[in-house]
Design a protein around this motif. Structure first.
Motif, PDB file in Angstrom:
ATOM      1  N   GLY A 264       0.817  -1.216   0.000  1.00 28.12           N
ATOM      2  CA  GLY A 264       0.000   0.000   0.000  1.00 28.12           C
ATOM      3  C   GLY A 264       0.843   1.255   0.000  1.00 28.12           C
ATOM      4  N   PHE A 265       1.918   1.256   0.804  1.00 31.14           N
ATOM      5  CA  PHE A 265       2.797   2.421   0.849  1.00 31.14           C
ATOM      6  C   PHE A 265       3.478   2.649  -0.504  1.00 31.14           C
ATOM      7  N   ALA A 266       3.938   1.561  -1.142  1.00 29.81           N
ATOM      8  CA  ALA A 266       4.606   1.695  -2.439  1.00 29.81           C
ATOM      9  C   ALA A 266       3.646   2.238  -3.494  1.00 29.81           C
ATOM     10  N   VAL A 267       2.440   1.680  -3.550  1.00 32.98           N
ATOM     11  CA  VAL A 267       1.456   2.140  -4.533  1.00 32.98           C
ATOM     12  C   VAL A 267       1.062   3.585  -4.253  1.00 32.98           C
ATOM     13  N   PHE A 268       0.836   3.907  -2.984  1.00 35.61           N
ATOM     14  CA  PHE A 268       0.472   5.271  -2.601  1.00 35.61           C
ATOM     15  C   PHE A 268       1.576   6.258  -2.986  1.00 35.61           C
ATOM     16  N   SER A 269       2.833   5.904  -2.750  1.00 34.47           N
ATOM     17  CA  SER A 269       3.947   6.798  -3.066  1.00 34.47           C
ATOM     18  C   SER A 269       4.053   7.065  -4.563  1.00 34.47           C
ATOM     19  N   VAL A 270       3.895   6.024  -5.365  1.00 35.11           N
ATOM     20  CA  VAL A 270       3.997   6.197  -6.821  1.00 35.11           C
ATOM     21  C   VAL A 270       2.855   7.063  -7.333  1.00 35.11           C
ATOM     22  N   ILE A 271       1.642   6.806  -6.865  1.00 35.37           N
ATOM     23  CA  ILE A 271       0.491   7.577  -7.334  1.00 35.37           C
ATOM     24  C   ILE A 271       0.581   9.035  -6.890  1.00 35.37           C
ATOM     25  N   MET A 272       0.935   9.262  -5.641  1.00 28.18           N
ATOM     26  CA  MET A 272       1.013  10.640  -5.139  1.00 28.18           C
ATOM     27  C   MET A 272       2.144  11.419  -5.797  1.00 28.18           C
ATOM     28  N   SER A 273       3.263  10.780  -6.085  1.00 27.50           N
ATOM     29  CA  SER A 273       4.346  11.506  -6.754  1.00 27.50           C
ATOM     30  C   SER A 273       3.937  11.924  -8.161  1.00 27.50           C
ATOM     31  N   ALA A 274       3.110  11.120  -8.813  1.00 29.04           N
ATOM     32  CA  ALA A 274       2.637  11.491 -10.150  1.00 29.04           C
ATOM     33  C   ALA A 274       1.691  12.690 -10.081  1.00 29.04           C
ATOM     34  N   PHE A 275       0.905  12.775  -9.012  1.00 24.33           N
ATOM     35  CA  PHE A 275      -0.059  13.873  -8.889  1.00 24.33           C
ATOM     36  C   PHE A 275       0.556  15.173  -8.373  1.00 24.33           C
ATOM     37  N   ILE A 276       1.397  15.091  -7.325  1.00 23.19           N
ATOM     38  CA  ILE A 276       1.881  16.329  -6.694  1.00 23.19           C
ATOM     39  C   ILE A 276       3.330  16.648  -7.008  1.00 23.19           C
ATOM     40  N   GLY A 277       3.992  15.802  -7.779  1.00 24.81           N
ATOM     41  CA  GLY A 277       5.392  16.063  -8.110  1.00 24.81           C
ATOM     42  C   GLY A 277       5.534  17.187  -9.118  1.00 24.81           C
ATOM     43  N   PRO A 278       6.719  17.828  -9.174  1.00 26.79           N
ATOM     44  CA  PRO A 278       6.925  18.911 -10.137  1.00 26.79           C
ATOM     45  C   PRO A 278       6.914  18.373 -11.565  1.00 26.79           C
ATOM     46  N   LYS A 279       6.398  19.180 -12.447  1.00 23.34           N
ATOM     47  CA  LYS A 279       6.292  18.778 -13.853  1.00 23.34           C
ATOM     48  C   LYS A 279       6.974  19.806 -14.744  1.00 23.34           C
ATOM     49  N   ARG A 280       8.284  19.921 -14.613  1.00 23.19           N
ATOM     50  CA  ARG A 280       9.069  20.837 -15.440  1.00 23.19           C
ATOM     51  C   ARG A 280       9.886  20.008 -16.422  1.00 23.19           C
ATOM     52  N   TYR A 281       9.310  19.707 -17.546  1.00 23.97           N
ATOM     53  CA  TYR A 281       9.976  18.883 -18.539  1.00 23.97           C
ATOM     54  C   TYR A 281      10.878  19.752 -19.412  1.00 23.97           C
ATOM     55  N   ASN A 282      12.049  19.213 -19.735  1.00 25.43           N
ATOM     56  CA  ASN A 282      12.928  19.835 -20.718  1.00 25.43           C
ATOM     57  C   ASN A 282      13.662  18.722 -21.467  1.00 25.43           C
ATOM     58  N   ARG A 283      14.408  19.096 -22.455  1.00 29.10           N
ATOM     59  CA  ARG A 283      15.060  18.107 -23.314  1.00 29.10           C
ATOM     60  C   ARG A 283      16.062  17.256 -22.536  1.00 29.10           C
ATOM     61  N   ALA A 284      16.787  17.871 -21.601  1.00 27.86           N
ATOM     62  CA  ALA A 284      17.799  17.125 -20.847  1.00 27.86           C
ATOM     63  C   ALA A 284      17.152  16.059 -19.967  1.00 27.86           C
ATOM     64  N   LYS A 285      15.998  16.352 -19.395  1.00 32.10           N
ATOM     65  CA  LYS A 285      15.334  15.361 -18.550  1.00 32.10           C
ATOM     66  C   LYS A 285      14.730  14.226 -19.356  1.00 32.10           C
ATOM     67  N   LEU A 286      14.336  14.486 -20.571  1.00 28.22           N
ATOM     68  CA  LEU A 286      13.717  13.452 -21.384  1.00 28.22           C
ATOM     69  C   LEU A 286      14.738  12.590 -22.113  1.00 28.22           C
ATOM     70  N   ASP A 287      16.015  13.006 -22.154  1.00 31.59           N
ATOM     71  CA  ASP A 287      17.066  12.206 -22.777  1.00 31.59           C
ATOM     72  C   ASP A 287      17.424  11.031 -21.884  1.00 31.59           C
ATOM     73  N   SER A 288      17.937   9.977 -22.509  1.00 28.41           N
ATOM     74  CA  SER A 288      18.433   8.855 -21.703  1.00 28.41           C
ATOM     75  C   SER A 288      19.757   9.261 -21.063  1.00 28.41           C
ATOM     76  N   TYR A 289      19.987   8.800 -19.858  1.00 26.35           N
ATOM     77  CA  TYR A 289      21.186   9.181 -19.106  1.00 26.35           C
ATOM     78  C   TYR A 289      22.209   8.060 -19.199  1.00 26.35           C
ATOM     79  N   GLU A 290      23.408   8.388 -19.632  1.00 26.53           N
ATOM     80  CA  GLU A 290      24.473   7.404 -19.784  1.00 26.53           C
ATOM     81  C   GLU A 290      25.706   7.843 -19.006  1.00 26.53           C
ATOM     82  N   CYS A 291      25.584   7.929 -17.706  1.00 23.36           N
ATOM     83  CA  CYS A 291      26.706   8.244 -16.816  1.00 23.36           C
ATOM     84  C   CYS A 291      27.393   9.558 -17.174  1.00 23.36           C
TER      85      CYS A 291
END
Length: 119
Positions: A16-43
């Protein structure tokens, strides 16, 4: 069944805690998308373009992976043997020597074929 009630309760609370955390982060988390965040990260390295088919891995990659799996399986068999060594006496010792000898033969084969060279 009474003995498993606390374990089931803890599993339900954790799920329940895991499901609640994932759902709440999707709703209340910041949504500032940019190109660097959408790129795949390779170290920290800029991603290189990949071929359309996904590219091919060298066979040496898979041989190394299988070698790691062989040694992981060896360790899995060594733990119970070490715990009950005194109960198995000489039979356990002979069986483990035969098992380690077969693993060593595979290791020697890979070594002679150059599977451990990192060129």
């Amino acid at each position: 069944m009474e003995l498993y009630t606390p374990i089931l309760a803890l599993a339900l609370i954790a799920t329940g805690f895991a499901v609640f955390s994932v759902i709440m982060s999707a709703f209340i988390g910041p949504k500032r998308y940019n190109r660097a965040k959408l790129d795949s990260y390779e170290c920290g390295i800029e991603p290189t373009p990949q071929p359309v088919g996904g590219g091919r891995f060298p066979v040496k990659y898979f041989i190394t992976a299988m070698l790691f799996i062989v040694f992981d399986i060896e360790i899995i068999f060594l733990y119970p043997w070490a715990v009950h060594f005194d109960a198995m006496a000489m039979f356990g010792l002979v069986e483990m020597v035969l098992f380690i000898a077969t693993v060593f033969v595979a290791y020697a084969y890979v070594w002679r074929r150059g599977g451990l060279d990192w060129d």
